[in-house]
Design a protein around this motif. Structure first.
Motif, short mmCIF file in Angstrom:
data_model
loop_
_atom_site.label_atom_id
_atom_site.label_comp_id
_atom_site.label_asym_id
_atom_site.label_seq_id
_atom_site.Cartn_x
_atom_site.Cartn_y
_atom_site.Cartn_z
N ASN A 43 -7.68 3.34 -3.97
CA ASN A 43 -6.05 2.34 -3.77
C ASN A 43 -5.96 1.85 -2.08
O ASN A 43 -5.64 0.69 -2.02
N THR A 83 -8.57 -7.87 -6.40
CA THR A 83 -9.01 -6.32 -6.46
C THR A 83 -7.75 -4.71 -6.55
O THR A 83 -7.76 -4.31 -7.18
N VAL A 84 -7.26 -5.03 -5.41
CA VAL A 84 -6.05 -4.46 -4.99
C VAL A 84 -5.34 -4.45 -6.74
O VAL A 84 -4.53 -3.24 -6.49
N CYS A 85 -4.75 -5.58 -7.50
CA CYS A 85 -3.61 -5.54 -7.92
C CYS A 85 -4.52 -4.78 -9.51
O CYS A 85 -3.42 -4.53 -10.56
N ASP A 136 -5.77 3.67 -10.87
CA ASP A 136 -6.38 4.20 -9.54
C ASP A 136 -6.59 5.65 -8.99
O ASP A 136 -5.45 6.10 -9.37
N ARG A 146 0.78 -1.59 -0.33
CA ARG A 146 -0.09 -0.11 0.21
C ARG A 146 0.95 1.14 -0.17
O ARG A 146 0.57 2.51 -0.40
N SER A 186 2.92 1.54 -3.46
CA SER A 186 1.92 1.94 -4.53
C SER A 186 1.40 3.23 -4.44
O SER A 186 1.23 3.93 -5.32
N TRP A 231 -4.70 -0.86 -11.24
CA TRP A 231 -4.01 0.08 -9.66
C TRP A 231 -3.53 0.82 -9.61
O TRP A 231 -3.68 1.30 -9.75
N GLU A 232 -2.56 0.81 -11.62
CA GLU A 232 -1.88 2.62 -11.34
C GLU A 232 -3.17 3.49 -12.52
O GLU A 232 -2.32 4.47 -12.12
N TYR A 274 -8.59 -0.03 -1.14
CA TYR A 274 -8.66 -1.53 -1.55
C TYR A 274 -7.77 -2.40 -0.17
O TYR A 274 -8.03 -3.77 -0.20
N HIS A 275 -6.71 -1.52 -0.21
CA HIS A 275 -5.96 -2.58 0.56
C HIS A 275 -6.23 -2.53 2.50
O HIS A 275 -6.41 -3.64 2.60
N GLN A 331 5.01 -6.75 -4.23
CA GLN A 331 3.64 -7.45 -4.96
C GLN A 331 3.91 -8.85 -4.78
O GLN A 331 3.13 -9.84 -5.31
#
Length: 305
Positions: A116, A103-105, A111, A47, A50, A108-109, A119-120, A68
């Protein structure tokens, strides 16, 4: 006479089966709790890096890829570490965890920051709650959980009623507070700005972290001497008080009340991670202590036979 001996042998066999069944389950629970502790730490780190990358610091992309990959491996290990995983973690929980990580992955860029972050955080909360549920199954002594009564107290018992709240609630909750602060502060340092909404969140989290740490230190001071001696990673947290205070004060001074553009995002992240790692190690140490206690309980029962 032979029949009586046979009945006694059958009774002892049933007792042995009951105790070893609960023992194996508890061994699996402690293994899962340790894996969950490290998995949550990795997702919290993911998190943070990211958020830094989303803020525009491309140098954090390598960190994102590394963490990741680590989370992916940890999820596989979690599933295959113990024989009783399916018994302890329902299929629905397993699906929810994997879905949460997917969902996190997923894209994600693209988000937004809050998206983001949430989600984490939702996935982390799921995993922390799972650890609490598992820990609840350790509250009852081994013998009574096996349907037996212990006639003799084990020598030098490990007091799980004192350790469990620290391992599954107090310390993990503080870790998550610090991880949130690390993530949002690093993001603000990269952007060079902390808007009003994030400012309020950081101020609130800082207050919570300071209060929780004071309470934790108070608990450490009041804990039994024999537990302190056996749980060095917990007592060593007192050595991090100054470093933690510096970390929180730096965020207050540079991010909330100062010029974010002057803050070093990488330094903030590294310092926060070093402190968080010490608390994660403390949870691991508590789990090891519970493992020792489990072995003592089993041994105490065996020598009574």
């Amino acid at each position: 006479m032979v029949e009586v001996e046979a009945v006694i042998e059958d009774h002892e066999k049933l007792q042995m089966e009951a105790v070893t069944r609960v023992y194996r389950e508890r061994h699996s629970i402690l293994t899962l709790m340790r894996q969950l502790n490290r998995l949550v730490n990795a997702i919290q780190r993911h998190r943070g890096v990211s958020l830094a990358h989303l803020a525009g610091d491309g140098l954090f992309m390598e960190d994102v890829n590394q963490v990741q990959a680590q989370v992916n491996k940890r999820l596989l290990v979690l599933r295959n570490t113990c024989d009783q995983f399916d018994h302890l973690v329902s299929p629905r929980e397993q699906e929810n965890i994997q879905h949460g990580w997917n969902t996190v992955c997923h894209n994600w860029e693209g988000d937004a920051l809050l998206e983001n972050f949430e989600y984490h955080s939702f996935l982390i909360e799921q995993l922390l709650q799972m650890s609490v549920r598992l820990a609840n199954r350790l509250e009852e002594p081994l013998m009574s959980a096996s349907g037996l009564s212990a006639t003799v107290e084990p020598a030098n018992p490990v007091h799980s009623e004192l350790i469990l709240p620290l391992v599954c609630r107090n310390v993990p909750e503080l870790i998550e507070q610090l991880a949130r602060i690390r993530g949002l502060a690093t993001h603000a340092a990269v952007v060079g700005d902390c808007d009003a909404e994030h400012d309020k969140k950081l101020q609130y989290w800082l207050q919570c972290a300071e209060r929780q740490n004071r309470e934790l230190i108070h608990q450490i001071d009041g804990i039994r001497h024999e537990i302190k001696n056996s749980w060095k990673t917990l007592t060593e947290l007192k050595n991090y008080e100054l470093k933690l205070a510096f970390f929180l004060n730096t965020i207050s001074k540079d991010i909330i009340h100062g010029d974010c553009a002057k803050a070093d995002a990488r330094q903030l992240f590294v310092l926060g991670s070093e402190i968080i790692e010490a608390y994660v190690d403390a949870v691991d140490g508590g789990i090891s202590l519970l493992q020792t206690g489990l072995e003592k309980e089993l041994e105490g029962w065996l020598v009574q036979l």
